[in-house]
Design a protein around this motif. Structure first.
Motif: not given
Ligand SMILES: Cc1cc2nc3c(=O)[nH]c(=O)nc-3n(C[C@H](O)[C@H](O)[C@H](O)COP(=O)(O)O)c2cc1C
Ligand code: SF4
Ligand code: FES
Lengths: 440, 738, 156
Positions: A57, A202-203, A206
């Protein structure tokens, strides 16, 4: 599986209609779930940890480590939340997972839910993905009818147009029916997340990789990619490449390979000017830096971020001040308005960039631009405040000459011929005068 | 004893209990972390304004200090010792000032503005912003009471968090997103919550200001007088701001056990009634051509003559809004001087409750709260409603047993319901018995002034449990002490005279009471002590001007049984009650001081174990519990009136924002109860009525047109109407579409 | 109105806490009210969810996909974020503006079409992206615009 070009996430999507349960089963779908359910939950999580599955993500945090932080014995349910808000400019990988291989995501959810002991899963799908929502809904219905859910409830929640809801705590707020504004951390979601309960977030990509980890085993999975970041990623190539699109490749593939070998090089045989490697929110790289391998650590060493693996390629026809302005208009429009530096700073940056682009600026405005970036950086409540700084600060640093040409020559050196000349940003239609002066 | 943690703030080591917020921990170390959005009373910190940025050793990014709690071994650096933190703070201030107008000289907040102070101390001192600021239309009313100047708003969300998380009214909101975010109400409708005024005090800048106070006074030309609100029996601690002898505003004076710094709009905004056009400032006597002003000597002569001629056939009606001293002095005059022992007393809180005494703040700590009674808590004691909401937010179960409650109890059914709870095998009763921290609240008429709830508490074994208690919410602010003072003023039994020669009516509440009016019909002569002409002009023979609570010295006892001090904030436009009572008493050879402190010293001997006025202090303490004494048994409950299938029982309630003082403040008009009748969804459907429809409410020849409001929570068979709109309706009514 | 009330009760049951249904409920109300949320729609949602209309307004005004002003029968949305811009989105937006005779953010006089520029729609690989009544058209070139509009006008 082609050893040189392993396909995990999108495996079978070329040959089959994996939105159909029978076809997904035909390619071995839901076998991993069966295998995982035969294991102790901890064994499932150990496998994921051993595979060093890093979050797709943006931040690249290892999924297993995140799960180990989940609070135990709180007397509250544990929730699993899937971030399918994908709104990062340049990113469109999760969309393909949702619409082409929905069962892989559902299977990943069910395996993870088993691993962390969760009975309810929420998938937050950005509101614009109407078709993808329908595909997911139908797939979920099929999985339910086939008795695959095993007592787990999966709720599909639709967003309604707000980039900030991709930020995990804003997403939780939105899911709770509030304005999507980030929460301060600590407390972190694994301790105090959805409805105040321990929550794993999680994304999409992921979680959709989880079945493959169970299927291949952590050892096999770890052979793919680079040791610090095993596996594959779906790279979204867009902008001025000849063949834009999503391409799944091993982590560690260089930007040069991705741009030239995979996506066919720069469209129309033009010159490469700039590469934004991880979606619009990360610092820009110059053509001299494209031999950097695309994995979390390498790209960070090069001064940028892996982000959402959304590679935006910019050719020589584009004015970098315009590009910075258009990017900043996006952040101004998407800033949630909760914290001061981001709410005020994004607007100020738009004002300054507009002035520079229109040739009304002088050298001191470039310093001020840098100064406002400094003042914002690291001060806001969530990372959006930093995301809003990176494009401006990095374009200014790496293409300073172009910025100087704007102020010294009292106008855009492209003389109206920039490839994105005059691009109209939605912020203007929402509050036409916002950046300029007044609203009532 | 909570665990202690030790941390270092700007090189100073300090120990605080674990879970202490970092802002408080730093303060304990003598370090101020500046804040705007942080306000612990508004719930979890939101970390929005970024004023409190600090450096924490081991964390690369600056952190919002307000969102952290002290951890053992934490090393904190604020702007005082960290260049990075100082830069953070300067950045925040620069961003805040980008849009904030520099109109401090004409801003009501000027001189007492946190933003002004912090800018002075930490600010960059100049702005690099050269673009036009965001500007808005000039101040808009969020209600007739509150003006909103959006230009000055720094979006700390204190006001909206108050609305959402404290008052839970959901009426004041943030709308839009990002740089377009702004504070608003729905469709620019007025912010109509009885707690609305608190947002003025919460706003750290001059964005939300009092429309009554606007441009009226500057902070350096005012005096502040600490006193107590008598708008209801809660007894919130307040400060009256005075300029040139006039009350300019009322602010909270935060008594953590009583009000936690909140006030309702009745307490905050009714002060202009002191200057009402029909305020009586000189005595009035009825002559052949109606009432006419007379001198004080003439008035006292007339009063003396009436009282003498009555030969004891006198009835006194008290309001319960008198100070303890006035009630006592009146008793000394009338009982001691002319043997007038008969009185109509305000509903007094039962002494049996003293065995279950708790501070109101204990409600917030309870696990289980049971509220019984016909009236909404907010109409009787609004701050108690806030305590109940806080209890619920903290995870307590709040069981409301009322006509609109989670457990529906028809009007008049509360006493029987309490008996049901104490019966063996009652599930709720069992949970109350098992709880360590349970609170009972009686909110409504009947019930012997809380006697029924005291009996229940006794049966549940609450006197053994220091965390369990019971409250009664009386309708009058000082009824309990007034009754006690009256009773202590002489040593004789009450005898009701056969015919009433003189009726003495003290205060507006008594004057407005239909029972007292009926007595006035029988009485030969009526003496009324009141502030306003309108209420009694038609039937009083002698009117003596009264003072308001802000003009009085003395004591008042709140619903917890806590004796508090009233301090005179402004001089009354007439001699006060004690002055003329003292003079009149002397004519009957009764000696009573014109000074509240002396009267108190005398009555304190009987009632408060010789407590002195000074001992009460600025923030009064709660007396300890006494042993339980069984109250008088319940009177036979009035039988529920019979009614036909198409009829509804009328439930009247006295709205908080009502009464003679409120009626004299134009700005409060919109807060008064709507002209509406509430009926249940079922009753509405049967009659084909929807919310908003005009309907006729009829009984025995009276017919009133009101607007219908369908209340999905209301029990069936009830028509609920605010007292002031119910006029002469009987107990059983018909509701039909107009 | 009662129908929407009942349907919102159903949406509430989807979640452990009913407030979570506010976004679904607003979307439903918007569809029922011709694509936008007039004050009475917010009142209906508030009533069905036990919240205030003000609360609904604060939510609706936060998200881009709720409309608090009337919109046309059809919604044409052109992404103008970086990838689409680099692929010529402005020319597409201009083509729509020209054909419809409105500026972005406006609705045609006949109330048929609303034209909007939007932020990244997640179709960057097939830019420029145009979303018509929630259906993606990707890529869409300026020369496709007249045909698309004609097809839309013919649609019921
Ligand atoms: C402004 C902003 C937008 C974000 N947009 C997304 C998004 O669209 N999709 C996503 O999976 N993570 C996004 N993130 C990261 C998430 O906060 C988060 O870290 C993530 O969903 C965790 O999933 P992962 O550990 O599987 O990557 C974004 C973070 C920020 C600060
Ligand atoms: S009006 Fe005052 S209290 Fe409300 S957000 Fe603005 S500055 Fe804060
Ligand atoms: S006081 Fe900490 S962020 Fe506002």
């Amino acid at each position: 599986m082609d050893a040189n070009n392993p396909i995990l996430l999108m495996a079978g999507t070329q040959e089959h209609d994996l939105t159909r349960l029978d076809e997904y089963r035909a390619v071995g779908g839901y076998k991993a779930l069966e295998r995982a359910r035969a294991l102790e939950p901890q064994a499932v999580m150990d496998e994921i940890s051993a595979a060093t599955l890093r979050g797709r993500g943006g931040a690249g945090f290892p999924m297993g480590r995140k799960a180990s932080l989940l609070a135990k014995g709180t007397g509250k349910p544990t929730y699993l939340v899937i971030n399918a808000d994908e709104s990062e400019p340049g990113a469109f990988k999760d969309r393909d997972v949702l619409r082409m291989t929905p069962h892989r995501l559902i299977e990943g959810c069910l395996i993870t839910a088993h691993g962390i002991g969760s009975k309810s899963v929420f998938i937050y799908i950005r509101g614009e993905y109407a078709h993808e929502f329908d595909v997911m809904r139908d797939a979920l219905e099929d999985a339910r009818t086939a008795g695959l859910l095993g007592g787990v409830t999966i709720v599909l929640h639709r967003g309604a147009g707000a980039y900030i809801c991709g930020e995990e705590t804003a997403l939780l707020e939105s899911l709770e029916g509030q304005r999507g504004q980030p929460r301060p951390r600590p407390p972190f979601p694994p301790v105090n997340g959805l409805y105040g309960a321990p929550t794993q977030i999680n994304n999409v990509s992921t979680i959709a990789l989880v079945p493959k980890i169970i299927e291949l085993g952590a050892a096999e999975f770890s052979k793919i990619g680079v040791p610090s970041a095993p596996g594959t990623a779906v790279f979204s190539l867009s902008g001025n490449v000849a063949e834009p699109g999503n391409y799944e490749r091993q982590l560690g593939t260089t930007l040069r390979e991705l741009i030239y070998d995979v996506a066919g090089g720069i469209a129309g045989g033009r010159e490469l000017k700039a590469v934004i490697p991880g979606g619009s929110s990360v610092p820009v790289l110059t053509p001299a830096e494209i031999d950097t391998p695309m994995d979390y650590d390498s790209i960070q060493a090069a001064g940028s971020f892996f982000g959402s693996a959304a590679i935006i390629v910019v050719d020589d026809r584009c004015c970098m001040v315009q590009l910075a302005l258009r990017a900043e208009q996006f952040y101004m429009h998407e800033s949630c308005g909760k914290c001061t530096p981001c709410r005020v700073g994004t607007r100020w940056l738009v004002q300054l960039l507009t002035k520079i682009e229109e040739g009304r600026g002088d050298r001191s405005d470039l310093d001020l631009l840098e100064g406002v970036c400094d003042r914002m950086l690291g001060k806001s409540l969530c990372a959006l405040g930093d995301f809003a700084v990176y494009p401006v600060a990095s374009y200014l640093e790496k293409y300073r000459g172009e910025f100087e040409a704007h102020v010294d020559g009292h106008g855009c050196p492209f003389g109206g011929a920039s490839s994105i000349e005059g691009t109209f940003a939605p912020s203007d239609q929402h509050a036409p005068n916002l950046a300029e002066t007044v609203h009532a | 004893m909570p665990d202690l943690v030790s941390l270092t703030v700007d090189d100073r080591v300090v120990q605080v209990p674990s879970n202490t917020g970092l802002v408080e921990a730093a303060l304990a170390a003598g370090v101020e972390i500046p804040v705007f959005c942080y306000e612990p009373r508004l719930g979890a910190p939101i970390g929005a304004c970024r004023m409190c940025l600090v450096e924490i050793e081991g964390i690369p990014k600056l952190q919002a200090g307000c969102t952290l709690t002290a951890i053992d071994g934490m090393v904190v650096r604020t702007a005082a010792t960290s260049a990075k933190a100082a830069d953070g703070q300067e950045s925040t201030l620069e961003f805040i000032l980008v849009n904030h107008p520099l109109d401090c000289p004409v801003c009501d907040k000027g001189g007492e503005c946190p933003l002004q102070d912090l800018t002075f101390r930490y600010g960059p001192g100049r702005t690099r912003m050269t673009f036009p600021k965001v500007t808005f239309d000039k101040p808009i009313p969020v209600s007739p009471l509150i003006a909103l100047d959006r230009e000055r708003c720094i979006l700390c969300y204190r006001c909206t968090r108050f609305s959402e998380e404290v008052a839970e009214d959901g009426l004041l909101i943030a709308r839009n997103r990002g740089a377009r975010s702004e504070i608003a109400t729905f469709e620019d409708e007025p912010y109509r919550s009885v707690f609305s005024g608190n947002v003025i005090e919460l706003c750290p800048v001059g964005a939300l200001t009092s429309s009554m106070y606007r441009f009226d006074a500057r902070p350096w030309e005012i005096q502040n007088v600490p006193t107590v609100c008598t708008g209801c029996a809660t007894g919130c601690n307040v400060t009256a701001t005075i300029r040139e002898g006039k009350v300019k505003r009322i602010l909270s004076r935060n008594h953590a056990e009583i009000d936690r710094g909140w006030l309702c709009d009745k307490g905050r905004f009714t002060y202009p009634h002191l200057l009402a056009r029909d305020r009586i400032t000189a005595p009035l006597q009825r002559g052949p051509k109606g009432l006419k002003e007379v001198s004080w000597d003439e008035a006292l002569d007339a009063a003396e003559e009436m009282l003498r001629e009555a030969e004891g056939a006198i009835v006194t009606a008290l309001s319960g809004s008198e100070t303890t001293e006035i009630a006592y002095a009146l008793g000394r005059l009338l009982r001691g001087g002319v043997g007038a022992h008969s009185a109509v007393l305000p509903e007094a809180t039962s002494d049996a409750l003293e065995a279950f005494r708790l501070p109101l703040s204990a409600i917030a700590e309870a696990e289980l709260v049971v509220v019984v009674g016909d009236d909404p808590v907010v109409e009787r004691a609004p701050i108690v409603d806030l305590w109940l909401k806080e209890a619920r937010r903290r995870g307590a179960e709040v069981v409301a047993c009322s006509p609109t409650g989670t457990v529906q109890v028809a009007p008049g059914g509360s006493a029987a319901f309490c008996q049901g709870i104490s019966a063996a095998g009652n599930e709720l009763g069992q949970r109350l018995r098992n709880a360590d921290r349970a609170v009972l609240v009686w909110s409504g008429p009947g019930g012997g002034g809380g006697a029924r709830i005291a009996e229940l508490a006794h049966e549940l074994g609450f006197e053994e449990k220091p965390g369990c208690g019971a409250f009664h919410l009386p309708v009058t602010p000082n009824g309990r002490a007034v009754a006690a003072a009256w009773s202590a003023s002489a040593d004789a039994d009450e005898t009701r005279p056969e015919t009433i020669s003189v009726l003495v009516v003290s205060g507006e509440d008594a004057a407005a009471d239909p029972g007292v009016r009926a007595l006035a019909e029988q009485a030969e002569r009526v003496i009324v002590v009141t502030m306003f002409h309108e209420l009694v002009g038609g039937w009083a023979d002698l009117i003596l001007p009264a003072t308001g609570a802000l003009e009085r010295d003395g004591t008042t006892m709140n619903l917890e049984g806590r004796l508090q001090r009233l301090r005179r904030a402004v001089a009354p436009p007439c001699p006060d009650e004690l002055a003329w009572i003292s003079k009149l008493a002397a004519r009957f050879d009764v000696e009573i001081s014109p000074h509240a402190s002396a009267v108190f010293a005398e009555l304190s001997e009987h009632l408060f174990q010789d407590l002195s006025m000074d001992e009460i202090g600025l923030r009064a303490a709660l007396p300890s519990r006494t042993a339980y004494e069984a109250p008088a048994p319940a009177a036979q409950p009035a039988s529920v009136p019979e009614h036909g299938a198409t009829e509804l029982r009328l439930q009247r309630y006295r709205a908080l924002i009502s009464g003679p003082a409120v009626e004299r403040v134009r700005e409060l008009e919109f807060q008064r109860p709507e002209r509406e009748v509430e009926i249940s969804a079922v009753d509405a459907r049967q009659r084909g009525i929807s919310s908003g429809d005009p309907v006729l409410v009829r009984s025995n020849g009276t017919s009133i047109e009101l607007r219908a409001r369908v209340n999905r929570r209301l029990v069936e068979g009830i028509a609920r109407v605010a007292e002031e709109h119910a006029a002469d309706l009987h107990a059983v009514v018909e509701v039909v579409k107009a | 109105m009662t129908q929407i009330y009942e349907r919102i009760q159903e949406l509430r049951r989807k979640y452990p806490q009913s407030r979570s249904a506010v976004m679904d409920a607003l979307r439903l109300a918007q569809t029922e009210h011709g694509g936008w949320l007039p004050p009475e729609a917010l009142r209906e949602v508030a009533d069905a969810l036990d919240v205030t209309p003000a609360y609904c307004h604060s939510i609706a005004s936060f998200y881009d996909m709720y409309h608090l002003e009337p919109v046309g029968k059809h919604m044409v949305e052109v992404c103008t974020n970086l990838s689409c811009a680099l692929a010529g989105a402005q020319a597409v937006l201009d083509a729509f503006a020209h054909e419809l005779g409105v500026r972005p953010g406006e609705t045609t006089d006949d109330g048929e079409m609303t034209l909007r520029a939007i932020e990244c729609a997640g179709g960057c690989g097939r830019a420029p992206v145009v979303v018509v009544d929630h259906v993606y058209h990707e890529p869409l070139r300026p020369e496709d615009v007249p045909g698309l509009l004609q097809e839309l006008r013919g649609r019921e």
